[in-house]
Write an enzyme that holds these catalytic residues in place. Structure first.
Site, PDB file in Angstrom:
ATOM      1  N   LEU A  65     -12.124 -25.454  28.053  1.00  0.00           N
ATOM      2  CA  LEU A  65     -11.728 -24.178  27.469  1.00  0.00           C
ATOM      3  C   LEU A  65     -12.679 -23.752  26.349  1.00  0.00           C
ATOM      4  O   LEU A  65     -13.433 -24.570  25.821  1.00  0.00           O
ATOM      5  CB  LEU A  65     -10.291 -24.291  26.949  1.00  0.00           C
ATOM      6  CG  LEU A  65      -9.250 -24.579  28.045  1.00  0.00           C
ATOM      7  CD1 LEU A  65      -7.926 -25.033  27.430  1.00  0.00           C
ATOM      8  CD2 LEU A  65      -9.049 -23.358  28.925  1.00  0.00           C
ATOM      9  N   PRO A  66     -12.639 -22.459  25.951  1.00  0.00           N
ATOM     10  CA  PRO A  66     -13.662 -21.930  25.042  1.00  0.00           C
ATOM     11  C   PRO A  66     -13.622 -22.416  23.599  1.00  0.00           C
ATOM     12  O   PRO A  66     -14.639 -22.382  22.912  1.00  0.00           O
ATOM     13  CB  PRO A  66     -13.422 -20.417  25.093  1.00  0.00           C
ATOM     14  CG  PRO A  66     -12.673 -20.173  26.348  1.00  0.00           C
ATOM     15  CD  PRO A  66     -11.836 -21.392  26.550  1.00  0.00           C
ATOM     16  N   THR A  96     -15.361 -28.020  23.748  1.00  0.00           N
ATOM     17  CA  THR A  96     -15.994 -28.348  22.470  1.00  0.00           C
ATOM     18  C   THR A  96     -15.143 -27.742  21.371  1.00  0.00           C
ATOM     19  O   THR A  96     -15.048 -26.515  21.246  1.00  0.00           O
ATOM     20  CB  THR A  96     -17.427 -27.807  22.392  1.00  0.00           C
ATOM     21  OG1 THR A  96     -18.214 -28.414  23.424  1.00  0.00           O
ATOM     22  CG2 THR A  96     -18.054 -28.151  21.041  1.00  0.00           C
ATOM     23  N   LYS A 171     -20.717 -34.320  19.755  1.00  0.00           N
ATOM     24  CA  LYS A 171     -21.110 -33.083  20.454  1.00  0.00           C
ATOM     25  C   LYS A 171     -21.579 -32.020  19.471  1.00  0.00           C
ATOM     26  O   LYS A 171     -22.585 -31.332  19.708  1.00  0.00           O
ATOM     27  CB  LYS A 171     -19.930 -32.558  21.273  1.00  0.00           C
ATOM     28  CG  LYS A 171     -20.182 -31.206  21.939  1.00  0.00           C
ATOM     29  CD  LYS A 171     -21.336 -31.263  22.937  1.00  0.00           C
ATOM     30  CE  LYS A 171     -21.688 -29.883  23.497  1.00  0.00           C
ATOM     31  NZ  LYS A 171     -20.664 -29.340  24.385  1.00  0.00           N
ATOM     32  N   LYS A 240     -20.396 -20.368  18.177  1.00  0.00           N
ATOM     33  CA  LYS A 240     -19.121 -21.024  17.897  1.00  0.00           C
ATOM     34  C   LYS A 240     -19.326 -22.491  17.535  1.00  0.00           C
ATOM     35  O   LYS A 240     -18.757 -23.000  16.564  1.00  0.00           O
ATOM     36  CB  LYS A 240     -18.203 -20.893  19.116  1.00  0.00           C
ATOM     37  CG  LYS A 240     -16.825 -21.523  18.966  1.00  0.00           C
ATOM     38  CD  LYS A 240     -16.730 -22.924  19.569  1.00  0.00           C
ATOM     39  CE  LYS A 240     -16.890 -22.905  21.070  1.00  0.00           C
ATOM     40  NZ  LYS A 240     -16.702 -24.269  21.665  1.00  0.00           N
TER      41      LYS A 240
END
Length: 287
Positions: A65-66, A96, A171, A240
């Site tokens: 998911l975003p 992430t 990450k 983001k």
């Protein structure tokens, strides 16, 4: 575990679904975008009407998911995944997000006897499609062997990092470096081009010298050809991620002057309307 839920059937999710089906798993999928869900259905996944319906069918659920808020909504909501999953089930979040959110979800899951792992990815849609992703894993080591068959179905390098949230830390640090190198390449190419050295020749010099880097190998064609409509990883997603990195550094009281500088560069590119272009479009953010 043969019944796997998948929430998020976009650029990464459709490749994940493809390789799960290829490796003999029964995939129950959901996405708000009907077109994305139809693609997963064509691959062999079983479309479901909601995340709750996915959770009812699955022994383990993968989320792709975003960002943090939608992950929380999908997992923690009254009609979310955790409301449907049986005790002893697994959730592998391949989104992430920030490590604090990952740790909060881990504790929420643990109270319900559900095993949560943060499993962010590197390798992009091409890696998802080919099943060669790098997967950074944080969570309880005692249960990792239960999910390794799932992870090896979609990834090549599975790196166990420790407690919940550690996968997300890795990450974000990784993407901070990718973002920094990309922005630095943009500046170097701009200076070289202004001085008369074409981008293609300068790229050859960089890749044959000490400045050789994989970022240029992956995104170089876009940068050299000024072809940022070819989206490998969108600028809005990198923006983001770099903001999550700086927030994480602040949370742990660790100065991040380079991260803050790069964050400003990407934010400027966003303000110039480049969010839907490839992340390497940051190389033209000052034009």
């Amino acid at each position: 575990m043969k019944n796997i839920g998948l929430i998020g059937c976009g650029a990464m999710g459709k490749g994940i679904a493809k390789n799960l089906v290829k490796n003999g798993f029964h995939v129950f999928a959901y996405d708000r975008d009907q077109q994305a869900l139809d693609i997963c259905s064509d691959i062999g996944a079983h479309p479901q009407a909601s995340p709750f319906e996915v959770g009812k069918q699955a022994d383990a659920v993968i989320t792709s998911l975003p960002g943090p808020q939608i992950v929380k909504d999908v997992l923690l909501g009254d009609d979310g995944i955790f409301a449907a999953l049986k005790p002893g089930s697994f959730v592998l979040d391949m989104s992430t997000i920030d490590p604090k959110t990952a740790q909060d979800i881990y504790l929420f899951a643990k109270d319900r006897s559900i095993h949560f792992f943060d499993c962010p990815l590197s390798g992009g849609p091409a890696g998802a499609d080919s099943g060669t992703l790098t997967i950074m894993v944080g969570g309880d080591e005692a249960y990792i062997n239960d999910v390794l068959p799932i992870l090896h179905s979609v990834g090549r390098d599975i790196i166990l990092l420790g407690s919940s949230g550690y996968g997300q830390v890795a990450k974000l640090c990784h993407n901070m470096l990718v973002a920094t190198i990309t922005a630095a390449l943009g500046e170097a190419f701009a200076v070289g081009e202004k001085a008369g050295v074409p981008r293609k020749q300068l790229a050859e010099v960089i890749q044959s010298g000490s400045a050789h880097n994989r970022v240029l190998s992956v995104f170089g064609e876009n940068i050299v050809k000024d072809s940022y409509e070819h989206v490998l990883f969108s600028l809005q997603h990198m923006n983001k991620d770099i903001h999550l990195y700086t927030e994480t550094a602040q949370y742990f009281a660790q100065p991040s002057p380079i991260g803050l500088l790069v964050s400003d560069i990407y934010q400027t590119a966003m303000e110039k309307g480049k969010g839907l272009l490839d992340s390497s479009a940051v190389c033209q953010s000052n034009e």
